[in-house]
Design a protein around this motif. Structure first.
Motif, mmCIF file in Angstrom:
data_model
loop_
_atom_site.group_PDB
_atom_site.id
_atom_site.type_symbol
_atom_site.label_atom_id
_atom_site.label_comp_id
_atom_site.label_asym_id
_atom_site.label_seq_id
_atom_site.Cartn_x
_atom_site.Cartn_y
_atom_site.Cartn_z
ATOM 1 N N VAL A 124 72.975 -75.661 66.823
ATOM 2 C CA VAL A 124 71.951 -74.642 66.597
ATOM 3 C C VAL A 124 71.956 -73.620 67.726
ATOM 4 O O VAL A 124 71.884 -72.403 67.498
ATOM 5 N N THR A 125 72.065 -74.090 68.964
ATOM 6 C CA THR A 125 72.104 -73.177 70.111
ATOM 7 C C THR A 125 73.310 -72.253 70.034
ATOM 8 O O THR A 125 73.194 -71.040 70.268
ATOM 9 N N TRP A 134 74.925 -71.318 67.379
ATOM 10 C CA TRP A 134 74.750 -70.372 66.271
ATOM 11 C C TRP A 134 73.790 -69.245 66.657
ATOM 12 O O TRP A 134 74.021 -68.079 66.351
ATOM 13 N N LYS A 135 72.729 -69.585 67.377
ATOM 14 C CA LYS A 135 71.735 -68.578 67.735
ATOM 15 C C LYS A 135 72.221 -67.637 68.831
ATOM 16 O O LYS A 135 71.796 -66.488 68.907
ATOM 17 N N THR A 136 73.133 -68.117 69.678
ATOM 18 C CA THR A 136 73.607 -67.299 70.794
ATOM 19 C C THR A 136 74.955 -66.628 70.534
ATOM 20 O O THR A 136 75.297 -65.650 71.179
ATOM 21 N N TYR A 137 75.740 -67.191 69.611
ATOM 22 C CA TYR A 137 77.103 -66.718 69.351
ATOM 23 C C TYR A 137 77.935 -66.668 70.631
ATOM 24 O O TYR A 137 78.724 -65.754 70.859
ATOM 25 N N PHE A 152 73.861 -61.783 62.131
ATOM 26 C CA PHE A 152 72.800 -62.652 62.617
ATOM 27 C C PHE A 152 72.220 -62.262 63.964
ATOM 28 O O PHE A 152 71.053 -62.551 64.230
ATOM 29 N N GLU A 169 68.638 -60.937 64.318
ATOM 30 C CA GLU A 169 67.790 -61.500 63.270
ATOM 31 C C GLU A 169 66.875 -62.572 63.868
ATOM 32 O O GLU A 169 67.156 -63.136 64.921
ATOM 33 N N SER A 170 65.793 -62.854 63.175
ATOM 34 C CA SER A 170 64.854 -63.887 63.624
ATOM 35 C C SER A 170 65.011 -65.110 62.729
ATOM 36 O O SER A 170 64.687 -65.059 61.538
ATOM 37 N N ASP A 176 65.527 -69.769 62.872
ATOM 38 C CA ASP A 176 65.567 -71.000 63.652
ATOM 39 C C ASP A 176 66.036 -72.123 62.735
ATOM 40 O O ASP A 176 66.025 -71.988 61.505
ATOM 41 N N THR A 186 66.956 -74.478 57.826
ATOM 42 C CA THR A 186 67.090 -73.189 58.486
ATOM 43 C C THR A 186 66.036 -72.263 57.908
ATOM 44 O O THR A 186 65.885 -72.179 56.684
#
Length: 208
Positions: free
Chosen positions: A33-34, A36-39, A79, A82-83, A85, A104
């Motif tokens: 998840v981290t 994906w959120k940070t790329y 992404f 985008e917001s 989680d 998600t």
């Protein structure tokens, strides 16, 4: 002719001597998840073994660490900014194999209003370094976002009479009154949450 009903070959892959713990699986899911959120390319690459395979239903999306990282980065612009989680949990662990469940959720920018949500099931295999060597994912949008997946109301009411704890979707109050739709189906979990205990027996503990 190959039938779509044939059992996939990966069902019968021997279980390796590698033994993954529930804690190790959770650490990997959180790192996913981290990443994906940070790329962050390094964080993405560190998730996968060199020869890892990434499977969608009916097809392999890609294989090999470098190609998986490239696939992730190709979606970066869709992404970043985008917001959203996500949270995933291991529900079954056996040897090198893990079945995980998670959701998600996409939000309106800068506010907590939910745009859409996806319910996901993953099947994972790991190597002896704790990296994922095989990744299968299945996902579904909420019934209000994908009406063809929704259980007809008359069936829900009939089912509720004999199975009250399973009869309605598990849904957070924040997901109520959502009218917007979104086509971004990236990572999944089922619209009805059935809890699974440590022995993989279905249980209604904590059900509504």
């Amino acid at each position: 002719m190959v039938s779509l009903l044939n059992e996939p070959e990966w069902h019968n892959t021997p279980i390796s001597p590698v033994s993954i713990t529930r804690a190790t699986a959770q650490k990997w899911l959180d790192a996913y998840v981290t990443a994906w959120k940070t790329y962050d390319e390094r964080a993405i690459a560190d998730l996968w073994s060199e020869t890892a395979e990434w499977h969608y239903p009916f097809q392999m999306r890609t294989s090999g660490r470098e190609k998986i990282v490239a696939e992730w980065m190709s979606e970066r612009d869709a992404f970043v900014g985008e917001s959203f989680d996500a949270k995933y949990h291991p529900v079954a662990v056996e040897g090198d194999r893990v079945v995980a469940h998670g959701r998600t959720v996409f939000y309106e920018p800068d506010i907590d209003h939910v745009v859409t949500a996806y319910d996901n099931i993953w099947f994972l295999r790991f190597d002896d370094s704790g990296r994922c060597s095989e990744f299968h994912e299945w996902y579904a949008g909420r019934p209000e976002d994908e009406p063809d997946r929704a259980v007809p109301e008359h069936q829900l009411s009939e089912y509720a009479q004999t199975n009250p704890w399973q009869a309605r979707p598990q849904q957070d109050p924040a997901l109520d009154a959502v009218t917007a739709t979104d086509s971004r189906a990236v990572h999944p979990v089922p619209p009805y949450l059935i809890q699974v205990d440590g022995t993989c027996n279905l249980t209604n503990e904590g059900a509504p």
